[in-house]
Design a protein around this motif. Structure first.
Motif, short mmCIF file in Angstrom:
data_model
loop_
_atom_site.label_atom_id
_atom_site.label_comp_id
_atom_site.label_asym_id
_atom_site.label_seq_id
_atom_site.Cartn_x
_atom_site.Cartn_y
_atom_site.Cartn_z
N VAL A 241 0.62 -1.30 0.24
CA VAL A 241 -0.21 0.15 0.72
C VAL A 241 0.91 0.71 0.06
O VAL A 241 1.70 1.76 0.94
CB VAL A 241 -0.45 -0.18 1.08
N CYS A 244 -0.09 7.35 0.93
CA CYS A 244 -1.55 7.41 1.20
C CYS A 244 -2.31 8.47 2.18
O CYS A 244 -1.99 9.01 3.19
CB CYS A 244 -2.66 6.56 0.71
N THR A 248 -7.58 9.22 2.51
CA THR A 248 -7.54 7.83 1.35
C THR A 248 -7.91 6.25 2.02
O THR A 248 -7.55 5.37 1.57
CB THR A 248 -6.42 8.00 0.67
N ARG A 251 -10.84 5.17 3.39
CA ARG A 251 -11.24 5.37 2.28
C ARG A 251 -11.67 3.64 1.95
O ARG A 251 -12.34 2.77 1.77
CB ARG A 251 -12.05 5.94 1.63
N VAL A 252 -10.05 3.27 1.80
CA VAL A 252 -10.08 1.56 1.11
C VAL A 252 -10.11 0.92 2.12
O VAL A 252 -10.26 -0.82 1.73
CB VAL A 252 -9.03 2.31 0.09
N ARG A 255 -12.36 -1.55 2.37
CA ARG A 255 -12.28 -3.56 0.89
C ARG A 255 -11.73 -4.41 1.45
O ARG A 255 -12.02 -4.82 0.59
CB ARG A 255 -12.10 -2.32 0.18
N THR A 260 -11.25 -5.96 -2.66
CA THR A 260 -11.40 -5.44 -3.84
C THR A 260 -10.25 -4.33 -3.20
O THR A 260 -10.34 -3.66 -4.51
CB THR A 260 -12.98 -4.72 -3.74
N HIS A 261 -9.44 -4.47 -2.42
CA HIS A 261 -8.72 -2.61 -2.57
C HIS A 261 -8.06 -3.26 -3.34
O HIS A 261 -6.65 -1.73 -3.43
CB HIS A 261 -7.91 -2.92 -0.95
N SER A 263 -7.73 -3.43 -6.47
CA SER A 263 -8.36 -2.18 -7.48
C SER A 263 -7.25 -1.04 -7.63
O SER A 263 -7.63 -0.32 -8.59
CB SER A 263 -9.54 -2.82 -7.95
N HIS A 264 -7.22 -0.98 -6.32
CA HIS A 264 -6.85 0.43 -5.92
C HIS A 264 -5.64 1.26 -6.70
O HIS A 264 -4.49 0.10 -6.11
CB HIS A 264 -7.61 1.20 -4.37
N PRO A 265 -5.41 2.41 -7.00
CA PRO A 265 -4.04 2.90 -8.11
C PRO A 265 -3.15 2.80 -6.47
O PRO A 265 -1.54 2.92 -6.86
CB PRO A 265 -4.59 3.94 -8.17
N ALA A 266 -3.42 3.34 -5.05
CA ALA A 266 -1.51 3.05 -4.60
C ALA A 266 -1.74 1.62 -4.16
O ALA A 266 -0.54 1.34 -3.38
CB ALA A 266 -2.73 4.04 -3.03
#
Length: 313
Positions: A241, A244, A248, A251-252, A255, A260-261, A263-266
């Motif tokens: 990770v 961030c 962020t 928010r992540v 997930r 599903t985390h 897929s996050h760009p971070a």
């Protein structure tokens, strides 16, 4: 295989569920015709000595009764031997049991599953991670002769700092202590300079919030930080990770329970047989237990333990 098996009990697991769970689990095993011997240590070190003595003495199986900490302690005794491991999962997290398809918080059913697996002679060969100080001997896979086996996740970064702080707090008690630790560490959130080496590649210098090395998919009671990690492929899934903000991260974070985390760009994921993590001021935690300060090297060791799991239905 001998008909005598060993129950390895943590009476404090799950606020006393460990001691209570031992009885129905033992009853199910005895009903299946097994002689059951119970081992309870005075502390973790003493318990491990007793478990290793049972394994070296030829017990038919070592059955850990408790949470992930107890399962992890049992792995230290059975890894690299022919003695299979059963898990009666009654702790708070139970991530290792979930990853291997075992019943959770149902000690009688867990006892029946283990008895059926023993009688049928089946089980699941699983990979384990072995972690220790970076620069250890080649004979121990680069992780040193005193390395620790782990079944689920090696954590470092924000999550390990939460563990450090939670372990230092004397109030509040229980999970509320770690909720408070999360809030304090969020207030102090800052990127961590890491140096990461995958297999025999060149070291990479990155800024990250956390790095998790997954032999299995989850830690912390179902947080699927390394969602796609498998225990039978000889590789770690390494979740990074990146840098961030607090917003962020908050928010992540939810997930992570669904995985599903990723897929996050971070978030980035690497796969490797061996990884070295270097960073100042960080403790590594394997299966929720402190291993020691970074730098640490972890290596995936294929098929080094056999877990008594449910057979085909």
């Amino acid at each position: 295989m001998t008909s005598e098996i060993t129950l390895f009990v943590n009476p404090a697991a799950g606020r006393g569920r460990g001691a209570r769970a031992a009885q129905p689990a033992a009853a199910a095993l005895r009903d299946a015709g097994y002689a059951v011997r119970t081992v309870v240590g005075n502390d973790a070190d003493d318990a491990l000595v007793r478990a290793r003595t049972a394994v070296e003495g030829g017990t038919g199986a070592l059955i850990a009764v408790g949470g992930d900490g107890m399962a992890s302690l049992a792995l230290q005794a059975v890894a690299g031997t022919d003695v299979p491991l059963g898990v009666v999962a009654v702790g708070t997290g139970n991530d290792f049991a979930r990853a291997t398809g075992l019943p959770v918080r149902d000690p009688a059913e867990a006892g029946r599953v283990i008895a059926e697996a023993l009688k049928a002679g089946h089980g699941t060969s699983v990979d384990l991670g072995r972690v220790g100080p970076a620069g250890g001997s080649e004979d121990s896979g680069g992780s040193g002769g005193d390395g620790r086996w782990f079944g689920s996740v090696l954590a470092s970064g924000f999550d390990s700092r939460v563990n450090d702080r939670g372990n230092r707090l004397k109030w509040p008690t229980g999970r509320f202590r770690y909720d408070l630790a999360i809030l304090v560490e969020l207030a102090a959130l800052r990127p961590i300079p890491y140096r990461i080496t995958l297999d025999d590649g060149e070291p990479q210098e990155i800024e990250a919030t956390l790095v998790a090395v997954g032999n299995g998919p989850s830690y912390g009671g179902g947080m699927r930080i390394c969602t796609d990690a498998r225990m039978d492929d000889g590789l770690f899934d390494i979740t990074v990770v990146g840098e961030c903000s607090r917003t962020t991260l908050l928010r992540v974070f939810p997930r992570v329970y669904k995985g599903t985390h990723l897929s996050h760009p971070a978030v980035t994921v690497h796969r490797a047989r061996k990884v070295t993590l270097e960073a100042d001021g960080l403790t590594g935690y394997a299966d929720g237990e402190p291993v020691g300060p970074l730098p640490l090297t972890a290596e995936s060791v294929p098929g080094v333990a056999r877990v008594l799991t449910p057979g085909p239905r």
